[in-house]
Scaffold this motif. Structure first.
Motif, PDB file in Angstrom:
ATOM      1  N   GLY A 110     -45.199 -24.855  10.569  1.00  0.00           N
ATOM      2  CA  GLY A 110     -45.651 -25.845  11.552  1.00  0.00           C
ATOM      3  C   GLY A 110     -46.682 -25.251  12.504  1.00  0.00           C
ATOM      4  O   GLY A 110     -47.686 -25.885  12.827  1.00  0.00           O
ATOM      5  N   ALA A 111     -46.439 -24.024  12.947  1.00  0.00           N
ATOM      6  CA  ALA A 111     -47.391 -23.347  13.831  1.00  0.00           C
ATOM      7  C   ALA A 111     -48.702 -23.063  13.107  1.00  0.00           C
ATOM      8  O   ALA A 111     -49.776 -23.099  13.715  1.00  0.00           O
ATOM      9  CB  ALA A 111     -46.779 -22.055  14.364  1.00  0.00           C
ATOM     10  N   LEU A 112     -48.616 -22.795  11.805  1.00  0.00           N
ATOM     11  CA  LEU A 112     -49.827 -22.580  11.002  1.00  0.00           C
ATOM     12  C   LEU A 112     -50.544 -23.898  10.689  1.00  0.00           C
ATOM     13  O   LEU A 112     -51.665 -23.891  10.215  1.00  0.00           O
ATOM     14  CB  LEU A 112     -49.466 -21.870   9.693  1.00  0.00           C
ATOM     15  N   ARG A 113     -49.847 -25.003  10.908  1.00  0.00           N
ATOM     16  CA  ARG A 113     -50.356 -26.355  10.659  1.00  0.00           C
ATOM     17  C   ARG A 113     -50.582 -26.618   9.173  1.00  0.00           C
ATOM     18  O   ARG A 113     -51.547 -27.269   8.780  1.00  0.00           O
ATOM     19  CB  ARG A 113     -51.619 -26.618  11.490  1.00  0.00           C
ATOM     20  N   TRP A 114     -49.658 -26.075   8.344  1.00  0.00           N
ATOM     21  CA  TRP A 114     -49.693 -26.350   6.920  1.00  0.00           C
ATOM     22  C   TRP A 114     -49.072 -27.718   6.655  1.00  0.00           C
ATOM     23  O   TRP A 114     -48.326 -28.249   7.479  1.00  0.00           O
ATOM     24  CB  TRP A 114     -48.932 -25.278   6.151  1.00  0.00           C
ATOM     25  N   LYS A 115     -49.338 -28.257   5.478  1.00  0.00           N
ATOM     26  CA  LYS A 115     -48.839 -29.582   5.104  1.00  0.00           C
ATOM     27  C   LYS A 115     -47.762 -29.445   4.021  1.00  0.00           C
ATOM     28  O   LYS A 115     -48.043 -29.017   2.905  1.00  0.00           O
ATOM     29  CB  LYS A 115     -49.999 -30.431   4.579  1.00  0.00           C
ATOM     30  N   GLN A 116     -46.555 -29.833   4.359  1.00  0.00           N
ATOM     31  CA  GLN A 116     -45.459 -29.798   3.389  1.00  0.00           C
ATOM     32  C   GLN A 116     -45.654 -30.945   2.404  1.00  0.00           C
ATOM     33  O   GLN A 116     -45.736 -32.097   2.799  1.00  0.00           O
ATOM     34  CB  GLN A 116     -44.127 -29.946   4.118  1.00  0.00           C
TER      35      GLN A 116
END
Length: 146
Positions: A110-116
């Motif tokens: 979430g902190a890396l702002r990746w998309k699950q």
């Protein structure tokens, strides 16, 4: 050709079976190149060359493995802005509980702002045929999202 990076810590026969199922699932998507790296040796260059990532770890004492945490520590700042929106999936294997490991991974990604792009896979005990099929499906699902 899109590249799926599998970053894993595989210290047990159970996790080795899971990793092999992940390889098989990713191979079902012919137009994706697969790169498999142990968490202790994967780094920023691997992540920056990937179009998506699949993370695999045991749940150790209620948390992700130190190896996967080391991977996150290594790539966090060098890849923070360059990997926003990166599609990812995750599998965690534990003897009885994976919740803490999944929470830690969700916090960092979430902190890396990746998309699950796939539901996290939580495996407990010895993986059976249905578990291994779920691993194949997870890898294929992440691969087709690239």
């Amino acid at each position: 050709m899109p590249r799926l990076l599998v970053v894993h810590h595989t210290p047990s026969p159970s996790l080795q079976a899971v990793l092999e199922a992940v390889r098989e699932g990713a191979a079902l998507v012919e137009e994706v190149e697969l790169a498999v790296r142990p968490a202790l040796s994967a780094g920023p260059a691997d992540l920056l060359a990937a179009d998506g990532v699949l993370l695999g770890t045991p749940a150790n004492i209620g948390y992700m493995s130190g190896a996967l945490k080391h991977f996150f520590d290594t790539v966090y700042y060098p890849c923070l802005d360059a990997t926003v929106g990166l599609p990812y999936g995750v599998y965690v294997h534990g003897n009885d509980d994976t919740a803490g490991a999944l929470t830690g991974i969700r916090t960092i990604t979430g902190a890396l702002r990746w998309k699950q792009v796939a539901t996290p896979l939580s495996l407990t005990g010895t993986p059976g045929p249905a578990d291994l099929e779920a691993c194949r499906e997870l890898a294929a699902t992440v691969a087709v999202q690239l």
